[in-house]
Design an enzyme around this catalytic site. Structure first.
Site, PDB file in Angstrom:
ATOM      1  CG  ASP A 178      -8.290 -24.357  -4.539  1.00 57.11           C
ATOM      2  OD1 ASP A 178      -9.059 -23.719  -5.296  1.00 57.11           O
ATOM      3  OD2 ASP A 178      -7.855 -23.898  -3.462  1.00 57.11           O
ATOM      4  NE  ARG A 179     -14.517 -22.160  -3.530  1.00 55.28           N
ATOM      5  CZ  ARG A 179     -15.374 -21.165  -3.774  1.00 55.28           C
ATOM      6  NH1 ARG A 179     -14.981 -20.112  -4.507  1.00 55.28           N
ATOM      7  NH2 ARG A 179     -16.610 -21.215  -3.333  1.00 55.28           N
TER       8      ARG A 179
ATOM      9  CB  THR B 251      -3.366 -19.487   2.554  1.00 59.60           C
ATOM     10  OG1 THR B 251      -2.175 -20.288   2.544  1.00 59.60           O
ATOM     11  CG2 THR B 251      -2.993 -18.025   2.587  1.00 59.60           C
TER      12      THR B 251
ATOM     13  CB  THR C 189      -3.713  -9.854  23.830  1.00 51.50           C
ATOM     14  OG1 THR C 189      -4.058  -8.813  24.743  1.00 51.50           O
ATOM     15  CG2 THR C 189      -3.890  -9.348  22.410  1.00 51.50           C
TER      16      THR C 189
ATOM     17  N   GLY D 130      -1.079 -24.748  -4.115  1.00 48.80           N
ATOM     18  CA  GLY D 130      -1.887 -23.812  -3.357  1.00 48.80           C
ATOM     19  C   GLY D 130      -1.259 -22.433  -3.282  1.00 48.80           C
ATOM     20  CG  ASN D 131      -3.537 -19.194  -2.148  1.00 48.58           C
ATOM     21  OD1 ASN D 131      -3.554 -18.583  -3.197  1.00 48.58           O
ATOM     22  ND2 ASN D 131      -4.632 -19.710  -1.601  1.00 48.58           N
TER      23      ASN D 131
ATOM     24  CG  LEU E 102       3.879 -28.286  -5.935  1.00 46.07           C
ATOM     25  CD1 LEU E 102       4.455 -27.727  -7.235  1.00 46.07           C
ATOM     26  CD2 LEU E 102       4.578 -29.610  -5.614  1.00 46.07           C
ATOM     27  CE  LYS E 103      -1.018 -28.630  -0.214  1.00 51.06           C
ATOM     28  NZ  LYS E 103      -2.179 -28.125   0.519  1.00 51.06           N
TER      29      LYS E 103
ATOM     30  CE1 TYR F  42     -18.621 -19.597  -6.809  1.00 53.12           C
ATOM     31  CE2 TYR F  42     -17.148 -18.841  -8.550  1.00 53.12           C
ATOM     32  CZ  TYR F  42     -17.523 -18.860  -7.213  1.00 53.12           C
ATOM     33  OH  TYR F  42     -16.799 -18.136  -6.285  1.00 53.12           O
TER      34      TYR F  42
END
Length: 262
Positions: free
Chosen positions: A105-106, A133, A183, A9-10, A13-14, A96
């Site tokens: 990944d998607r 992320t 806040t 990923g961003n 790593l898995k 797409y």
């Protein structure tokens, strides 16, 4: 036939090692490493693993990171194989405009999600949310066609953007509140409800287009933080990307002999 699944990923790593490249395979070992530290995998958590005979992964972090991962894999004689989004795979059709430009990944997570739902009953529309992320919100119709999806910043990116662009917002992480009165809580609640609102809008679009309520799945490292704030029932699934990699691998490697790098 041992099988190594990798999700780059961003941020991290898995990886997961299974006893076979198929859905439902037994998990032998798993772990995660921040991208800054992946150069020590071969001497660290991978050093004592059984030899994987097959490998399949998805990577969104770029070619340079992918090369670093492959260098770590040189301790085994296994051919690196990476998913690239395509027009159709494993029962899912890619809607797409340019199928290969969809993040792998998607694509892999959607394949995992669709087959997860099919194991529970009849096909139905589906909304898949990955919270990491970045946050992605995908929709799939009952025929297995990916209709489109949303991409928005994750909590961390939202907070960093506000901190860099607004004076005086360097505050600790707060709690999600219906009516924030400080806040920290205002920032955390604002990010959470922004994501929840995007998901709710996508669910409404699917209902209008498909004529029925979609099944809703959520995954990703920060999914558990979002789940209590969602307006629709969601199933939280830990490893949709690994589920998708196992599904794809079962088809790609079903009849092919193992191939080594030697």
């Amino acid at each position: 036939m041992t099988f190594l699944a990798i999700d780059v990923g961003n941020t991290r790593l898995k990886w997961a090692l299974y006893d076979a490249p198929r859905p439902g395979a037994a998990l032998i070992a798993h772990g995660a490493e921040f991208l800054d530290h992946i150069d020590r995998l071969a001497e660290g958590s991978w050093a004592s693993l059984p030899h994987p005979e097959r490998m399949l992964g998805c990577v969104v972090a770029g070619d340079a990171v992918k090369r670093r991962v492959q260098e770590q894999m040189e301790l085994w004689d296994v051919t690196p194989s990476w998913v690239v989004s395509s027009a159709q795979e494993a029962g899912l059709t890619n809607g797409y405009d340019h199928p290969s430009r969809l993040g792998s990944d998607r694509w892999v997570a959607m394949i995992g999600a669709r087959h997860h739902v099919l194991t529970q009953g009849a096909a139905r529309p589906l909304v898949v949310v990955m919270v990491g992320t970045a946050v992605t919100v995908e929709c799939i119709d009952a025929d297995g066609r990916f209709m489109g999806g949303l991409i928005l910043p994750g909590h961390g990116i939202m907070l960093r953007a506000l901190e860099s662009g607004t004076a005086g917002l360097h505050v600790p992480t707060g709690e999600v509140r219906m009516f924030p009165t400080n806040t920290s809580d205002a920032l955390t609640s604002g990010g959470t409800y922004a994501i929840a609102g995007a998901v709710e809008r996508m669910v409404q679009h699917v209902i209008q287009h498909c004529g029925e309520e979609p099944a809703c799945l959520m995954t990703g490292g920060a999914g558990w933080k979002m789940a209590p704030s969602m307006t629709r029932p969601f199933e939280l699934v830990d490893n949709l990307i690994f589920d998708g990699l196992l599904e794809i691998a079962s088809r790609r490697f079903a009849d092919a002999p193992a191939v080594s790098l030697t």
